[in-house]
Design a protein around this motif. Sequence first.
Motif, PDB file in Angstrom:
ATOM      1  N   VAL A  36      -3.255  48.150  -4.069  1.00 31.12           N
ATOM      2  CA  VAL A  36      -3.860  47.335  -3.007  1.00 31.12           C
ATOM      3  C   VAL A  36      -5.144  46.677  -3.507  1.00 31.12           C
ATOM      4  N   TRP A  43      -9.587  53.219  -6.933  1.00 27.34           N
ATOM      5  CA  TRP A  43      -8.135  53.136  -6.759  1.00 27.34           C
ATOM      6  C   TRP A  43      -7.497  52.306  -7.873  1.00 27.34           C
ATOM      7  N   GLN A  77       0.918  45.284   2.733  1.00 27.89           N
ATOM      8  CA  GLN A  77       0.912  46.630   2.141  1.00 27.89           C
ATOM      9  C   GLN A  77       1.907  47.601   2.781  1.00 27.89           C
ATOM     10  N   ILE A  97      -1.125  56.064   3.849  1.00 24.43           N
ATOM     11  CA  ILE A  97      -1.139  55.288   5.103  1.00 24.43           C
ATOM     12  C   ILE A  97      -0.131  54.143   5.025  1.00 24.43           C
ATOM     13  N   ARG A 153     -12.284  58.303   5.321  1.00 22.93           N
ATOM     14  CA  ARG A 153     -12.425  56.983   5.928  1.00 22.93           C
ATOM     15  C   ARG A 153     -13.506  57.024   7.013  1.00 22.93           C
ATOM     16  N   ARG A 174     -10.428  46.846  13.310  1.00 21.19           N
ATOM     17  CA  ARG A 174      -9.246  46.594  12.475  1.00 21.19           C
ATOM     18  C   ARG A 174      -8.693  47.933  11.973  1.00 21.19           C
ATOM     19  N   VAL A 176      -5.017  49.860   9.940  1.00 15.33           N
ATOM     20  CA  VAL A 176      -3.837  49.603   9.114  1.00 15.33           C
ATOM     21  C   VAL A 176      -2.594  49.711  10.002  1.00 15.33           C
ATOM     22  N   TRP A 197      -5.133  44.527   4.733  1.00 14.29           N
ATOM     23  CA  TRP A 197      -6.481  44.503   4.142  1.00 14.29           C
ATOM     24  C   TRP A 197      -6.836  43.072   3.722  1.00 14.29           C
ATOM     25  N   GLU A 213     -12.411  50.896   9.365  1.00 13.67           N
ATOM     26  CA  GLU A 213     -12.602  52.224   8.780  1.00 13.67           C
ATOM     27  C   GLU A 213     -11.968  52.232   7.396  1.00 13.67           C
ATOM     28  N   ASN A 214     -12.738  52.715   6.410  1.00  6.37           N
ATOM     29  CA  ASN A 214     -12.276  52.761   5.025  1.00  6.37           C
ATOM     30  C   ASN A 214     -13.167  53.718   4.246  1.00  6.37           C
ATOM     31  N   ILE A 218     -14.420  51.625  -1.002  1.00  4.09           N
ATOM     32  CA  ILE A 218     -13.850  50.326  -0.611  1.00  4.09           C
ATOM     33  C   ILE A 218     -14.909  49.509   0.141  1.00  4.09           C
ATOM     34  N   ASP A 240      -7.203  59.460   3.122  1.00  2.00           N
ATOM     35  CA  ASP A 240      -5.870  59.118   2.602  1.00  2.00           C
ATOM     36  C   ASP A 240      -5.766  59.379   1.106  1.00  2.00           C
TER      37      ASP A 240
HETATM   38  O1  X2X Z   1      -6.030  48.630   4.122  1.00  2.00           O
HETATM   39  C1  X2X Z   1      -6.839  49.536   3.925  1.00  2.00           C
HETATM   40  O2  X2X Z   1      -7.687  49.870   4.769  1.00  2.00           O
HETATM   41  C2  X2X Z   1      -6.805  50.269   2.605  1.00  2.00           C
HETATM   42  C3  X2X Z   1      -7.252  49.321   1.515  1.00  2.00           C
HETATM   43  O3  X2X Z   1      -7.655  51.364   2.648  1.00  2.00           O
HETATM   44  C4  X2X Z   1      -5.400  50.739   2.404  1.00  2.00           C
HETATM   45  O4  X2X Z   1      -4.626  50.121   1.710  1.00  2.00           O
HETATM   46  C5  X2X Z   1      -4.956  51.946   3.120  1.00  2.00           C
END
Ligand code: X2X
Length: 342
Positions: A36, A43, A77, A97, A153, A174, A176, A197, A213-214, A218, A240
Amino acid sequence: MKVRSFLKFALAATALAASAMAPAQTYKPEYKMSLVVGTAFPWGKGGELWADKVRERTQGRINIKLYPGVSLVQGDQTREFTALRQGVIDMAVGSTINWSPQVKQLNLFSMPFLMPDYAAVDALTHGDVGRDLFKAIDQAGVLPLAWGENGYREISNSKQEIRKPEDLKGMKIRVVGSPLFLDTFTALGANPTQMSWADAQPALASKAVDGQENPLSIFIASKLPTVGQKYLTMWGYIADPLIYVVNKEVWASWTPADQAIVRQAALDAAKEQVALSRKGLAEADKPLLKELGGMGVTVTQLSPAEREAFVKATRPVYDKWKTQIGADLVTTAEKSIAARKR
Ligand code: X2X
């Protein structure tokens, strides 16, 4: 020709033809790895580490190219797992996720407030639960090799500090594309909206959505503080893991020796990747939080009582999803966490 020597000749000819057609000998010039996010993130780095180790240890027999931004599925994704199964993608390091629409058991890690700390995450991924989930992924048609980590997250927004569920009221968040997230944020009084994303970043910049949330890795590498995400609450509601996987036909086309190399490289890369994801957060003084302060972000840490209010508000969602995911699996997870080493 005597019958016996004719038979010998025929056998030899058949063997020759079979070896010429043997699919095991055909390696692709390049294998496509889906991610991603790219190598500026732990990641993406985890994917690069895997690819580099494989290239080196196979003397270039297996050559892997990274495709960040889930570009092989046009940024969608939640279609990554299906594309892996179908062979559009050869291998991936992907989030639980994003694959949970196809493998419902993977929703486990999105159960609100199931995992209180990193030891709890490890108790699941490195215990019976991890083994059961690898079986489920295998049965769904993709070969899993190793557990990595995206991370805890935390929630951010551009409007105000979040200390209690009421602070989220009416906020456009926002999330996923897994329905569990809609349930969680609806239970908290927020207004969740599903998007990829790729779409989330412009939506945050234009203020079409208020928050997201992340994991902090990220949040920081995507420079969300520069688009007005100034309030961050450390609530650790879910984390995650990432999973290192290979398409099954691709796997079958490699020699057993190369399969062993790819598997060991995934384990080695994943271990390094988890350490990168936890850097600045696993230490007692969490140096990453100071860094965020320097970026003008208000970091809110909840007292145990404040955190409990969020746990309570999302409990009905937990109970509902326990049944949907599989009560046995969730109970095993709860027991593994209770028995974890700290
Ligand atoms: O879309 C998101 O929030 C991310 C980048 O964390 C994932 O791909 C689950």
